[in-house]
Design a protein around this motif. Sequence first.
Motif, PDB file in Angstrom:
ATOM      1  N   PRO A   1       0.836  -1.331  -0.087  1.00  0.00           N
ATOM      2  CA  PRO A   1      -0.167   0.175  -0.100  1.00  0.00           C
ATOM      3  C   PRO A   1       0.909   1.077  -0.116  1.00  0.00           C
ATOM      4  N   ALA A   2       2.160   1.497   0.736  1.00  0.00           N
ATOM      5  CA  ALA A   2       2.804   2.598   0.530  1.00  0.00           C
ATOM      6  C   ALA A   2       3.495   2.585  -0.810  1.00  0.00           C
ATOM      7  N   LEU A   3       3.837   1.664  -1.308  1.00  0.00           N
ATOM      8  CA  LEU A   3       4.291   1.834  -2.761  1.00  0.00           C
ATOM      9  C   LEU A   3       3.187   2.302  -3.786  1.00  0.00           C
ATOM     10  N   GLY A   4       2.034   1.655  -3.749  1.00  0.00           N
ATOM     11  CA  GLY A   4       1.034   1.984  -4.385  1.00  0.00           C
ATOM     12  C   GLY A   4       0.595   3.226  -4.120  1.00  0.00           C
ATOM     13  N   ASN A   5       0.680   3.973  -2.955  1.00  0.00           N
ATOM     14  CA  ASN A   5       0.312   5.278  -2.751  1.00  0.00           C
ATOM     15  C   ASN A   5       1.129   6.326  -3.479  1.00  0.00           C
TER      16      ASN A   5
END
Length: 175
Positions: free
Chosen positions: A80-84
């Motif tokens: 999720p951190a990368l996707g954001n």
Amino acid sequence: MPDNTPAPATNRSVDRVRALGRELTEVHQDLRTELRRVRIEFDRYLAGDEVPPMRLRTHCTAFCAALTRHHTSEDTTAFPALGNQFPELAPVLAELSADHHLVADILRRLQQLLAEVGPDNADTAKRELDGLAAILESHFQWEERRLVEAFDALEIAASTGEQLFGVTVCAPAED
């Protein structure tokens, strides 16, 4: 990779962030090493060495728990951190998460087989273990090729490698 240049940071925080990509590869290397140990122990068992089935189950259970923690942390925190920050990675992250579900199914089957390991199911357990090793190696290599650079550029506040990757990198074992 897009040109999402991070905001200026101190040298210390830049070094810490840049270390995340390396930490991912080190976590994968630790998992590879542990899987290799499980496979060697299983091969010894198949060859008739006196490896107690309980030791096989214990070693495999510990490996399976570490791998599950790693994949769960990636799915709930790291991805999720990368996707954001890098929305263009969404298809890669989705495919890696799908791999995690496939691996979880293999781990369940393997643990069921090892719960009652014996002459009747040892070959099946060996095939599951070999399949797991092949899938994980492919998964780890692809993940490293696609995500190390993104992890190195990731702007995160207080997340640690352990929060992102689920396990702490082990110190090299001394022989």
